[in-house]
Structure formats: C-alpha cells, structure tokens
Write an enzyme that holds these catalytic residues in place. Sequence first.
Site, short mmCIF file in Angstrom:
data_model
loop_
_atom_site.label_atom_id
_atom_site.label_comp_id
_atom_site.label_asym_id
_atom_site.label_seq_id
_atom_site.Cartn_x
_atom_site.Cartn_y
_atom_site.Cartn_z
N HIS A 1 0.83 -1.20 0.00
CA HIS A 1 0.00 0.00 0.00
C HIS A 1 0.87 1.26 0.00
O HIS A 1 2.05 1.22 0.35
CB HIS A 1 -0.93 0.01 1.22
CG HIS A 1 -0.21 -0.02 2.53
ND1 HIS A 1 0.40 1.10 3.07
CD2 HIS A 1 0.03 -1.03 3.39
CE1 HIS A 1 0.97 0.78 4.21
NE2 HIS A 1 0.76 -0.51 4.44
N GLU A 39 -1.48 -7.31 6.88
CA GLU A 39 -0.18 -7.55 7.48
C GLU A 39 -0.38 -8.22 8.83
O GLU A 39 -1.51 -8.47 9.25
CB GLU A 39 0.63 -6.25 7.59
CG GLU A 39 0.11 -5.22 8.54
CD GLU A 39 1.00 -3.99 8.57
OE1 GLU A 39 1.90 -3.95 9.43
OE2 GLU A 39 0.80 -3.09 7.75
#
Length: 142
Positions: A12, A86
Amino acid sequence: MDESHALYLARHGETDDNREPIRVQGFTDTPLNDTGRRQATELAERVAPMGFVSLWSSDLSRARETAEIVGSRIGLSVRLDPRLREANRGRWEGRRFIDIEREEPERYAAWRSAPATFHFPGGESLREQLERVTASLADVRR
C-alpha cells in the site's frame, strides 16, 4: 511459470504512521495520506499496460484505497480478502517502533531476528501470518 500466470504483489501507499517516527500498524485501519494516494496513482500508471485479469487487496483502508486507485486505471474491481492483512501485531499496534525497542529490547530483538516462532504480544506469530497469506494467494491463483 509463464508470464500469463504471474502474480504481482504491491504494498500500500504511505500513511501518516509510515512516516518517522514510524508506528506499528498491523490490523489498525490507518488510511492513506496524500503521498500514499500519489504513490498509488504512480503504481497504476506503471502497471496499466500489463493486462491484469484480477485485483486483490487486504480489506484495510490503506491497501483497499491503493488497490481501488489502481483498479480505476486498469478497469478492474478490487476483490477484498482480510487474509492479506499484514501481521496482527497485538499490543504493539499504534506504538512507535523506537519506543518498543527502548521499552521491550529483548522482545524487539526477537522480532528483528524474525524467527518463525515469534509471536506479537496479543497478536499472531509470523508463521500464522505466513500461513494465512499463503492460503489467500493459493485462492487468488485459482
């Protein structure tokens, strides 16, 4: 593997927590900042000629918005999968890395050496994260 079956991964764009002093994000839903949106737009331009057939993302807003910016450029809707998040960093989330290193030096050092058995306090192990993401990527390939 031929190129038609290649799998490309992108992280990202930037969030305010990615800027110094960096904070642990993990499952915390931290949005992109303006720099992150610009990075996502640059990524979209770079990958536009590549001919993707699907676009997947974590459900966290920083990853989702990055993928949506790319998807709008390449004409694909984003498929969300929370398994692509994550690591769940538990009680470390929201804290600055420099503070964790100072306040929990042994645990911080164990994480930095990254053994598969390291378990974030109140979160998940790196092995658990690997298994979760690997299962998602197997589904993406199918």
